[in-house]
Design a protein around this motif. Structure first.
Motif, PDB file in Angstrom:
ATOM      1  N   ASP A 115      16.734  -1.607  43.456  1.00  0.00           N
ATOM      2  CA  ASP A 115      17.489  -0.589  42.722  1.00  0.00           C
ATOM      3  C   ASP A 115      18.944  -1.001  42.487  1.00  0.00           C
ATOM      4  N   SER A 116      19.458  -1.868  43.352  1.00  0.00           N
ATOM      5  CA  SER A 116      20.868  -2.271  43.219  1.00  0.00           C
ATOM      6  C   SER A 116      21.123  -3.077  41.947  1.00  0.00           C
ATOM      7  N   TYR A 117      20.064  -3.586  41.320  1.00  0.00           N
ATOM      8  CA  TYR A 117      20.223  -4.331  40.068  1.00  0.00           C
ATOM      9  C   TYR A 117      20.268  -3.422  38.831  1.00  0.00           C
ATOM     10  N   ILE A 118      19.814  -2.206  38.974  1.00  0.00           N
ATOM     11  CA  ILE A 118      19.617  -1.358  37.790  1.00  0.00           C
ATOM     12  C   ILE A 118      20.923  -1.133  37.032  1.00  0.00           C
ATOM     13  N   ASN A 119      21.971  -0.782  37.756  1.00  0.00           N
ATOM     14  CA  ASN A 119      23.255  -0.551  37.104  1.00  0.00           C
ATOM     15  C   ASN A 119      23.780  -1.811  36.431  1.00  0.00           C
ATOM     16  N   GLU A 120      23.614  -2.953  37.105  1.00  0.00           N
ATOM     17  CA  GLU A 120      24.091  -4.221  36.546  1.00  0.00           C
ATOM     18  C   GLU A 120      23.347  -4.568  35.252  1.00  0.00           C
ATOM     19  N   ILE A 121      22.040  -4.369  35.254  1.00  0.00           N
ATOM     20  CA  ILE A 121      21.256  -4.692  34.059  1.00  0.00           C
ATOM     21  C   ILE A 121      21.636  -3.749  32.909  1.00  0.00           C
ATOM     22  N   ARG A 122      21.884  -2.496  33.239  1.00  0.00           N
ATOM     23  CA  ARG A 122      22.333  -1.548  32.201  1.00  0.00           C
ATOM     24  C   ARG A 122      23.691  -1.975  31.621  1.00  0.00           C
ATOM     25  N   LYS A 123      24.588  -2.421  32.485  1.00  0.00           N
ATOM     26  CA  LYS A 123      25.896  -2.890  32.014  1.00  0.00           C
ATOM     27  C   LYS A 123      25.737  -4.154  31.161  1.00  0.00           C
ATOM     28  N   MET A 124      24.832  -5.037  31.565  1.00  0.00           N
ATOM     29  CA  MET A 124      24.559  -6.247  30.785  1.00  0.00           C
ATOM     30  C   MET A 124      24.012  -5.884  29.402  1.00  0.00           C
ATOM     31  N   GLU A 125      23.108  -4.904  29.372  1.00  0.00           N
ATOM     32  CA  GLU A 125      22.541  -4.437  28.105  1.00  0.00           C
ATOM     33  C   GLU A 125      23.638  -3.856  27.204  1.00  0.00           C
ATOM     34  N   SER A 126      24.526  -3.056  27.772  1.00  0.00           N
ATOM     35  CA  SER A 126      25.620  -2.459  27.015  1.00  0.00           C
ATOM     36  C   SER A 126      26.540  -3.546  26.453  1.00  0.00           C
ATOM     37  N   TYR A 128      25.727  -6.628  25.832  1.00  0.00           N
ATOM     38  CA  TYR A 128      24.933  -7.356  24.827  1.00  0.00           C
ATOM     39  C   TYR A 128      25.044  -6.681  23.456  1.00  0.00           C
ATOM     40  N   PHE A 129      24.817  -5.392  23.415  1.00  0.00           N
ATOM     41  CA  PHE A 129      24.826  -4.688  22.132  1.00  0.00           C
ATOM     42  C   PHE A 129      26.246  -4.485  21.592  1.00  0.00           C
ATOM     43  N   SER A 130      27.191  -4.187  22.475  1.00  0.00           N
ATOM     44  CA  SER A 130      28.560  -3.940  22.003  1.00  0.00           C
ATOM     45  C   SER A 130      29.214  -5.204  21.452  1.00  0.00           C
ATOM     46  N   ASN A 131      28.703  -6.371  21.860  1.00  0.00           N
ATOM     47  CA  ASN A 131      29.245  -7.637  21.370  1.00  0.00           C
ATOM     48  C   ASN A 131      28.330  -8.327  20.359  1.00  0.00           C
ATOM     49  N   ASN A 132      27.308  -7.593  19.915  1.00  0.00           N
ATOM     50  CA  ASN A 132      26.374  -8.127  18.898  1.00  0.00           C
ATOM     51  C   ASN A 132      25.834  -9.507  19.269  1.00  0.00           C
ATOM     52  N   LEU A 133      25.345  -9.639  20.494  1.00  0.00           N
ATOM     53  CA  LEU A 133      24.836 -10.925  20.976  1.00  0.00           C
ATOM     54  C   LEU A 133      23.363 -11.094  20.633  1.00  0.00           C
ATOM     55  N   ASP A 134      22.888 -12.338  20.780  1.00  0.00           N
ATOM     56  CA  ASP A 134      21.447 -12.593  20.642  1.00  0.00           C
ATOM     57  C   ASP A 134      20.851 -13.161  21.922  1.00  0.00           C
ATOM     58  N   ASN A 135      21.689 -13.287  22.976  1.00  0.00           N
ATOM     59  CA  ASN A 135      21.192 -13.740  24.282  1.00  0.00           C
ATOM     60  C   ASN A 135      22.197 -13.386  25.356  1.00  0.00           C
TER      61      ASN A 135
END
Length: 229
Positions: A115-126, A128-135
């Protein structure tokens, strides 16, 4: 925007865990009475993802039977690599043909997800999209790895990845990719690192730092140590 599909790579032989993996596929090995695969699936479900695709090859029937025996709340589809194992790149390419969105998560189940990864992965996803990345790849410092035998994969600076003599970050088995990265590739045996290396040449491989202690089922010795924790 939000990711709504996750891929889990479950086709490998897990040879470094022989003799355990002669009869059980690595994703079905248990720690704390729960399989690595179930731990990974539970983490993905807690991220709010409803569609999970799994690729299989070695001892594939066991993974299919395991998924059938469970009542996971997500839709889980299994796709076999085919007559030959496809490796990480070929496996992702075959799976992604079965999802509709362009962006997707990829997980390795041999990381001990929690569960400790969930917040980090959500932040990574945010990010990713806010910077218009492809990886983007999830990494951690070598010092946070339970298995200290790992050599570093990358240098991380301002969320950009490079390789040099100070590769002090380890890829920990979670990434977000866009389908466009696979343009020109065929479904065959190739490593995802081929795509990473092309991105590195263009200074376009992205990373996101995890601050969690990294537990990974590397080999038999590590498995025994993890069971003793």
């Amino acid at each position: 925007m939000k990711i709504n599909s996750a891929l889990i790579l479950c086709a490998g032989y897990g040879k470094r865990l022989n003799p355990l993996t002669l009869k059980i596929p690595k994703p079905l090995l248990k720690l704390n009475n729960i399989t690595l695969l179930e731990t990974c699936i539970n983490t993905i479900i807690k991220l709010g993802i409803k569609r999970i695709l799994i690729n299989t090859f070695y001892l594939k029937e066991q993974i299919s039977d395991f998924i059938s025996s469970k009542n996971f709340s997500a839709e889980i589809k299994i796709f076999e690599d085919g007559k030959e194992i496809l490796n990480t790149g070929g496996g992702v390419l075959k799976l992604m043909k079965n999802i509709t969105n362009d962006d997707f998560l990829v997980f390795n189940p041999d990381t001990i997800w929690s569960d400790s990864y969930i917040n980090e992965i959500r932040k990574m996803e945010s990010f990713y999209f806010s910077n218009n990345l492809d990886n983007i790849l999830l990494l951690t410092k070598k010092s946070l790895s339970f298995d200290q035998s790992f050599k570093g994969d990358f240098k991380l600076s301002n969320n950009l990845l490079k390789k040099n003599h100070k590769n002090n970050f380890i890829y920990i088995g979670c990434q977000i990719l866009n389908k466009s990265l696979f343009t020109g590739y065929e479904v065959k045996n190739f490593s995802i690192s081929e795509i990473w290396n092309e991105l590195l040449k263009k200074d376009k491989l992205n990373g996101f730092e995890s601050l969690n202690k990294f537990y990974h089922l590397t080999n038999l010795e590590i498995f025994k140590k993890l069971k003793d924790l």
